[in-house]
Design a protein around this motif. Sequence first.
Motif, PDB file in Angstrom:
ATOM      1  N   SER A 199       0.841  -1.204   0.000  1.00  0.00           N
ATOM      2  CA  SER A 199       0.000   0.000   0.000  1.00  0.00           C
ATOM      3  C   SER A 199       0.872   1.249   0.000  1.00  0.00           C
ATOM      4  CB  SER A 199      -0.933   0.023   1.219  1.00  0.00           C
ATOM      5  OG  SER A 199      -1.952  -0.926   1.100  1.00  0.00           O
ATOM      6  N   GLY A 200       1.954   1.214   0.783  1.00  0.00           N
ATOM      7  CA  GLY A 200       2.889   2.340   0.821  1.00  0.00           C
ATOM      8  C   GLY A 200       3.525   2.594  -0.530  1.00  0.00           C
ATOM      9  N   LYS A 201       3.839   1.527  -1.254  1.00  0.00           N
ATOM     10  CA  LYS A 201       4.402   1.693  -2.598  1.00  0.00           C
ATOM     11  C   LYS A 201       3.383   2.352  -3.523  1.00  0.00           C
ATOM     12  CE  LYS A 201       7.765  -2.048  -2.311  1.00  0.00           C
ATOM     13  NZ  LYS A 201       8.174  -3.369  -2.814  1.00  0.00           N
ATOM     14  N   GLY A 202       2.113   2.076  -3.311  1.00  0.00           N
ATOM     15  CA  GLY A 202       1.065   2.745  -4.079  1.00  0.00           C
ATOM     16  C   GLY A 202       1.033   4.235  -3.793  1.00  0.00           C
ATOM     17  N   LEU A 203       1.219   4.615  -2.512  1.00  0.00           N
ATOM     18  CA  LEU A 203       1.286   6.044  -2.165  1.00  0.00           C
ATOM     19  C   LEU A 203       2.440   6.718  -2.884  1.00  0.00           C
ATOM     20  CD1 LEU A 203       0.724   5.926   1.706  1.00  0.00           C
ATOM     21  CD2 LEU A 203      -0.949   6.538  -0.057  1.00  0.00           C
ATOM     22  N   GLN A 215       7.715   4.592   6.538  1.00  0.00           N
ATOM     23  CA  GLN A 215       8.904   5.438   6.618  1.00  0.00           C
ATOM     24  C   GLN A 215      10.076   4.801   5.872  1.00  0.00           C
ATOM     25  OE1 GLN A 215      11.053   5.320  10.309  1.00  0.00           O
ATOM     26  NE2 GLN A 215      11.301   7.565  10.316  1.00  0.00           N
ATOM     27  N   ALA A 216      10.235   3.487   5.979  1.00  0.00           N
ATOM     28  CA  ALA A 216      11.353   2.783   5.349  1.00  0.00           C
ATOM     29  C   ALA A 216      11.294   2.844   3.821  1.00  0.00           C
ATOM     30  CB  ALA A 216      11.385   1.331   5.815  1.00  0.00           C
ATOM     31  N   LEU A 217      10.130   3.104   3.250  1.00  0.00           N
ATOM     32  CA  LEU A 217       9.985   3.188   1.801  1.00  0.00           C
ATOM     33  C   LEU A 217      10.468   4.522   1.230  1.00  0.00           C
ATOM     34  CD1 LEU A 217       6.411   1.634   1.431  1.00  0.00           C
ATOM     35  CD2 LEU A 217       8.603   0.531   0.876  1.00  0.00           C
ATOM     36  N   LEU A 218      10.642   5.503   2.089  1.00  0.00           N
ATOM     37  CA  LEU A 218      10.983   6.849   1.643  1.00  0.00           C
ATOM     38  C   LEU A 218      12.466   6.979   1.323  1.00  0.00           C
ATOM     39  CD1 LEU A 218       8.918   8.789   4.322  1.00  0.00           C
ATOM     40  CD2 LEU A 218       8.258   8.318   1.947  1.00  0.00           C
ATOM     41  N   GLU A 219      12.782   7.831   0.361  1.00  0.00           N
ATOM     42  CA  GLU A 219      14.180   8.083   0.003  1.00  0.00           C
ATOM     43  C   GLU A 219      14.893   8.892   1.077  1.00  0.00           C
ATOM     44  OE1 GLU A 219      14.644   9.702  -3.909  1.00  0.00           O
ATOM     45  OE2 GLU A 219      13.473   8.098  -4.829  1.00  0.00           O
ATOM     46  N   GLN A 220      14.183   9.810   1.716  1.00  0.00           N
ATOM     47  CA  GLN A 220      14.779  10.608   2.787  1.00  0.00           C
ATOM     48  C   GLN A 220      14.127  10.218   4.102  1.00  0.00           C
ATOM     49  OE1 GLN A 220      13.764  14.481   1.237  1.00  0.00           O
ATOM     50  NE2 GLN A 220      12.211  14.756   2.803  1.00  0.00           N
ATOM     51  N   SER A 221      14.862  10.367   5.167  1.00  0.00           N
ATOM     52  CA  SER A 221      14.367   9.983   6.479  1.00  0.00           C
ATOM     53  C   SER A 221      13.489  11.087   7.068  1.00  0.00           C
ATOM     54  CB  SER A 221      15.536   9.685   7.415  1.00  0.00           C
ATOM     55  OG  SER A 221      15.048   9.321   8.675  1.00  0.00           O
ATOM     56  N   ILE A 222      12.243  10.756   7.299  1.00  0.00           N
ATOM     57  CA  ILE A 222      11.295  11.658   7.956  1.00  0.00           C
ATOM     58  C   ILE A 222      11.027  11.062   9.337  1.00  0.00           C
ATOM     59  CG2 ILE A 222       8.981  12.684   7.866  1.00  0.00           C
ATOM     60  CD1 ILE A 222      10.635  13.510   5.460  1.00  0.00           C
ATOM     61  N   PRO A 223      11.262  11.802  10.407  1.00  0.00           N
ATOM     62  CA  PRO A 223      11.025  11.226  11.737  1.00  0.00           C
ATOM     63  C   PRO A 223       9.539  10.956  11.979  1.00  0.00           C
ATOM     64  CG  PRO A 223      11.652  13.539  11.911  1.00  0.00           C
ATOM     65  CD  PRO A 223      11.773  13.164  10.465  1.00  0.00           C
ATOM     66  N   ILE A 224       9.274   9.917  12.749  1.00  0.00           N
ATOM     67  CA  ILE A 224       7.902   9.581  13.141  1.00  0.00           C
ATOM     68  C   ILE A 224       7.626  10.251  14.479  1.00  0.00           C
ATOM     69  CG2 ILE A 224       6.312   7.741  13.793  1.00  0.00           C
ATOM     70  CD1 ILE A 224       8.018   5.866  11.978  1.00  0.00           C
ATOM     71  N   ARG A 225       6.564  11.027  14.522  1.00  0.00           N
ATOM     72  CA  ARG A 225       6.149  11.667  15.767  1.00  0.00           C
ATOM     73  C   ARG A 225       4.997  10.861  16.354  1.00  0.00           C
ATOM     74  NH1 ARG A 225       3.898  17.870  16.286  1.00  0.00           N
ATOM     75  NH2 ARG A 225       3.147  17.701  18.426  1.00  0.00           N
ATOM     76  N   ILE A 226       5.211  10.292  17.525  1.00  0.00           N
ATOM     77  CA  ILE A 226       4.179   9.521  18.207  1.00  0.00           C
ATOM     78  C   ILE A 226       3.275  10.496  18.955  1.00  0.00           C
ATOM     79  CG2 ILE A 226       3.728   7.716  19.918  1.00  0.00           C
ATOM     80  CD1 ILE A 226       5.233   6.756  17.377  1.00  0.00           C
ATOM     81  N   THR A 227       1.964  10.359  18.750  1.00  0.00           N
ATOM     82  CA  THR A 227       1.028  11.293  19.380  1.00  0.00           C
ATOM     83  C   THR A 227      -0.242  10.586  19.856  1.00  0.00           C
ATOM     84  OG1 THR A 227      -0.344  13.263  19.050  1.00  0.00           O
ATOM     85  CG2 THR A 227       0.160  11.962  17.084  1.00  0.00           C
TER      86      THR A 227
END
Length: 165
Positions: A37-41, A67-79
């Motif tokens: 599904s992430g690859k579809g995004l 997150q692992a599918l992304l070329e650049q690292s975007i931090p995950i914010r837990i909320t």
Amino acid sequence: MDCLFFRHGIAVEREDWTGAERRRPLTEKGRGRTRQSGKGLLAMRLVPTHILSSPLTRARQTATILQALLEQSIPIRITATLEPEADPQALCSLLTTLPSDAVVWCIGHEPHLSATAGLLLTGASCPGLSLKKAGACLIHVETHARPGTGRLSWWLTASQLRALA
């Protein structure tokens, strides 16, 4: 702002899980379908500037896979605003603190995500809206995410997202 609401992938069934509900993980099938599904995004060129996740294990695992599918690292914010019992208005309030040109991926649970989507789209709850596991919807808001200011771009099931991959 573009707000992507992504429901966590397939998790271990409640009746098969002996631990705390908050720690119930994704299944192997759930991890694979989430990845697809992430690859579809990404095929739709939907790259986040922010990733928000519920603190529950299955949502955090989903966020990590995406997150692992992304070329650049975007931090995950837990909320906590993405927990299943959270008030949808709390998530809207959090979204208003982000830049108006943000692309925000919100990973959480049903019925919370659909309730928040309904609030953004109409200003009220919308019975009948529902995200399937590893499915997503994209809502665009011109400036800040306030009730009734959103415009639905699309609402896709996991199988539709996987077909785009």
